[in-house]
Design an enzyme around this catalytic site. Structure first.
Site, PDB file in Angstrom:
ATOM      1  N   MET A   1      -4.171  -6.712  -6.875  1.00  0.00           N
ATOM      2  CA  MET A   1      -3.626  -7.794  -7.692  1.00  0.00           C
ATOM      3  C   MET A   1      -4.678  -8.768  -8.223  1.00  0.00           C
ATOM      4  SD  MET A   1      -0.597  -6.776  -7.795  1.00  0.00           S
ATOM      5  CE  MET A   1       0.301  -8.109  -8.559  1.00  0.00           C
ATOM      6  N   ARG A   2      -5.884  -8.305  -8.435  1.00  0.00           N
ATOM      7  CA  ARG A   2      -6.901  -9.162  -9.060  1.00  0.00           C
ATOM      8  C   ARG A   2      -7.287  -8.545 -10.400  1.00  0.00           C
ATOM      9  NH1 ARG A   2      -7.423 -13.948  -6.973  1.00  0.00           N
ATOM     10  NH2 ARG A   2      -9.515 -14.098  -7.852  1.00  0.00           N
TER      11      ARG A   2
ATOM     12  N   THR B   1      -9.983  -0.240 -18.459  1.00  0.00           N
ATOM     13  CA  THR B   1     -10.987  -0.752 -19.393  1.00  0.00           C
ATOM     14  C   THR B   1     -10.870  -2.276 -19.376  1.00  0.00           C
ATOM     15  OG1 THR B   1      -9.437  -0.740 -21.231  1.00  0.00           O
ATOM     16  CG2 THR B   1     -10.731   1.281 -20.898  1.00  0.00           C
TER      17      THR B   1
ATOM     18  N   GLY C   1       0.772  -1.235   0.000  1.00  0.00           N
ATOM     19  CA  GLY C   1       0.000   0.000   0.000  1.00  0.00           C
ATOM     20  C   GLY C   1       0.805   1.288   0.000  1.00  0.00           C
ATOM     21  N   SER C   2       2.001   1.275  -0.602  1.00  0.00           N
ATOM     22  CA  SER C   2       2.766   2.530  -0.591  1.00  0.00           C
ATOM     23  C   SER C   2       2.139   3.575  -1.528  1.00  0.00           C
ATOM     24  CB  SER C   2       4.237   2.290  -0.935  1.00  0.00           C
ATOM     25  OG  SER C   2       4.386   1.949  -2.292  1.00  0.00           O
TER      26      SER C   2
ATOM     27  N   ASP D   1      -4.466  -3.561 -18.642  1.00  0.00           N
ATOM     28  CA  ASP D   1      -3.328  -2.635 -18.732  1.00  0.00           C
ATOM     29  C   ASP D   1      -3.284  -1.856 -20.047  1.00  0.00           C
ATOM     30  OD1 ASP D   1      -2.480  -3.365 -16.180  1.00  0.00           O
ATOM     31  OD2 ASP D   1      -1.107  -4.899 -16.913  1.00  0.00           O
TER      32      ASP D   1
ATOM     33  N   HIS E   1       0.506   1.455 -13.043  1.00  0.00           N
ATOM     34  CA  HIS E   1       1.214   0.270 -13.537  1.00  0.00           C
ATOM     35  C   HIS E   1       2.701   0.592 -13.640  1.00  0.00           C
ATOM     36  CE1 HIS E   1       1.697  -3.524 -15.630  1.00  0.00           C
ATOM     37  NE2 HIS E   1       2.522  -2.877 -16.447  1.00  0.00           N
TER      38      HIS E   1
END
Ligand code: GRF
Length: 213
Positions: A86-87, A137, A12-13, A141, A105
């Site tokens: 991460m899902r 969307t 969570g940075s 990515d 990203h």
């Protein structure tokens, strides 16, 4: 005042960078798919509402995404910030928040979508690497790019040293994007091109090697 929630899965940075910056967005909650995500405890300790929607409790991706979307909607946010979430979200989730989900990203998209971006950048021998804030969307990515920051790849870089240099830029550009949204300065030009108003081209924000070393 525009509002937002943040979705995380781990450290969570980037969440922390968003919450600590003066963005002008009302961040109403942090949600995670993993109860042990470190960022949840950090947010809770600062009085921010937290929720866990555990993906392991759902057999199908669609049912997890429906539960997550309901949990998000309960906070009525204008925007949803993915910050190390991460899902892979289903189209069903994404369509519930059109043009309202952002992601950070760790590469200069469209280069290196997916995982292990720093390792892949080193293996490809690119001389510039970086980070991208984009709208989400259904194409993983590949949504409209709002802002990017580039860093040099230095001889002797390891995956870790490169990740650290990129992460410092992530912490700079994600709050910047949040500020633009808070100020209603984000303009869509067609489905795929998005630009902050009043700043010229977004390459204004590409840092030079001198700035970033
Ligand atoms: C960041 O590099 C982000 O770009 C990627 O996952 C990492 C999450 O780090 N999506 P953190 O949880 O924000 O520290």
């Amino acid at each position: 005042m525009k509002s937002a929630v943040i979705l995380i899965s781990g450290r969570g940075s980037n969440m922390q960078a968003l919450l600590e910056a003066k963005t002008g967005l009302d961040f109403r909650a942090v949600l995670s798919n993993r109860p042990e995500a470190k960022g949840l405890a950090w947010a809770a300790a600062r009085g921010i509402a937290t929720r866990t929607v555990d993906h392991k409790a759902h057999a199908a991706r669609e049912s997890f995404d429906a539960a997550l979307a309901d949990a998000v909607e309960a906070f009525g946010p204008d925007y949803v910030f993915l910050a190390g979430f991460m899902r892979i979200l289903t189209e069903g989730f994404i369509r519930r928040f059109p043009h309202r989900i952002l992601n950070i990203h760790p590469s200069l998209l469209p280069a290196f979508p997916g995982l292990h971006t720093h390792r892949r950048a080193l293996a490809a021998g690119v001389k510039l690497h970086g980070a991208t804030v984009h709208f989400v969307t259904p194409a993983l990515d590949h949504g409209p790019i709002l802002v990017q920051a580039a860093v040099p790849v230095l001889s002797g870089d390891t995956e870790e040293s490169l990740a650290e240099r990129v992460l410092a830029q992530e912490h700079r550009i994600y709050p910047m994007a949040a500020r633009w949204l808070a100020q209603d300065r984000v303009e869509f030009r067609g489905a795929d091109v998005v630009q902050p108003k009043g700043t010229g081209v977004s390459s204004d924000w590409v840092v030079s090697p001198r700035d970033s070393c």
